[in-house]
Design a protein around this motif. Structure first.
Motif, PDB file in Angstrom:
ATOM      1  N   VAL A  32       0.837  -1.203   0.000  1.00 49.70           N
ATOM      2  CA  VAL A  32       0.000   0.000   0.000  1.00 49.70           C
ATOM      3  C   VAL A  32       0.873   1.255   0.000  1.00 49.70           C
ATOM      4  O   VAL A  32       0.608   2.206  -0.728  1.00 49.70           O
ATOM      5  CB  VAL A  32      -0.971  -0.005   1.202  1.00 49.70           C
ATOM      6  N   ALA A  33       1.930   1.245   0.798  1.00 49.09           N
ATOM      7  CA  ALA A  33       2.821   2.409   0.870  1.00 49.09           C
ATOM      8  C   ALA A  33       3.520   2.665  -0.463  1.00 49.09           C
ATOM      9  O   ALA A  33       3.719   3.814  -0.849  1.00 49.09           O
ATOM     10  CB  ALA A  33       3.850   2.207   1.972  1.00 49.09           C
ATOM     11  N   SER A  34       3.861   1.605  -1.171  1.00 54.34           N
ATOM     12  CA  SER A  34       4.617   1.781  -2.414  1.00 54.34           C
ATOM     13  C   SER A  34       3.747   2.024  -3.647  1.00 54.34           C
ATOM     14  O   SER A  34       4.209   2.589  -4.629  1.00 54.34           O
ATOM     15  CB  SER A  34       5.512   0.569  -2.665  1.00 54.34           C
ATOM     16  N   SER A  35       2.474   1.621  -3.596  1.00 55.04           N
ATOM     17  CA  SER A  35       1.657   1.726  -4.811  1.00 55.04           C
ATOM     18  C   SER A  35       0.440   2.635  -4.685  1.00 55.04           C
ATOM     19  O   SER A  35      -0.175   2.955  -5.698  1.00 55.04           O
ATOM     20  CB  SER A  35       1.208   0.331  -5.259  1.00 55.04           C
ATOM     21  N   ALA A  36       0.069   3.024  -3.474  1.00 52.70           N
ATOM     22  CA  ALA A  36      -1.085   3.914  -3.245  1.00 52.70           C
ATOM     23  C   ALA A  36      -2.322   3.483  -4.044  1.00 52.70           C
ATOM     24  O   ALA A  36      -2.830   4.231  -4.881  1.00 52.70           O
ATOM     25  CB  ALA A  36      -0.717   5.353  -3.562  1.00 52.70           C
ATOM     26  N   PRO A  37      -2.844   2.286  -3.801  1.00 56.31           N
ATOM     27  CA  PRO A  37      -3.999   1.813  -4.563  1.00 56.31           C
ATOM     28  C   PRO A  37      -5.282   2.562  -4.192  1.00 56.31           C
ATOM     29  O   PRO A  37      -5.382   3.161  -3.120  1.00 56.31           O
ATOM     30  CB  PRO A  37      -4.095   0.341  -4.155  1.00 56.31           C
ATOM     31  N   ASP A  38      -6.265   2.506  -5.076  1.00 66.36           N
ATOM     32  CA  ASP A  38      -7.581   3.080  -4.792  1.00 66.36           C
ATOM     33  C   ASP A  38      -8.361   2.194  -3.831  1.00 66.36           C
ATOM     34  O   ASP A  38      -9.169   2.682  -3.046  1.00 66.36           O
ATOM     35  CB  ASP A  38      -8.394   3.230  -6.080  1.00 66.36           C
TER      36      ASP A  38
END
Length: 76
Positions: A32-38
């Motif tokens: 989550v920290a590396s890709s910032a998903p919706d």
């Protein structure tokens, strides 16, 4: 693992972009920290503890993304 992969395959087949998969709380938070998903789809019980890791992840994701990432928590 099979359910996670199957779910990812169904979503990708439906036109969604799957940015990654994680099998542990730590792995999920890193992703989550590396890709910032919706959206994050998780389960309540995650390895290795199989207790409430999904709930802990939800709380941390909501706090660190300031609500920009929605979380769907599933229970088996």
């Amino acid at each position: 693992m099979l359910v996670r992969r199957g779910r990812a395959r169904l979503l990708a087949g439906g036109g969604f972009t799957v940015v990654g998969q994680a099998g542990t709380l730590a792995g999920l938070l890193e992703l989550v920290a590396s890709s910032a998903p919706d959206l994050v789809i998780t389960v309540i019980r995650m390895p290795p503890g199989m207790r409430d890791e999904g709930i802990i992840a939800t709380e941390q994701i909501r706090a660190t993304t300031e609500g920009r990432t929605a979380v769907l928590v599933l229970s088996q």
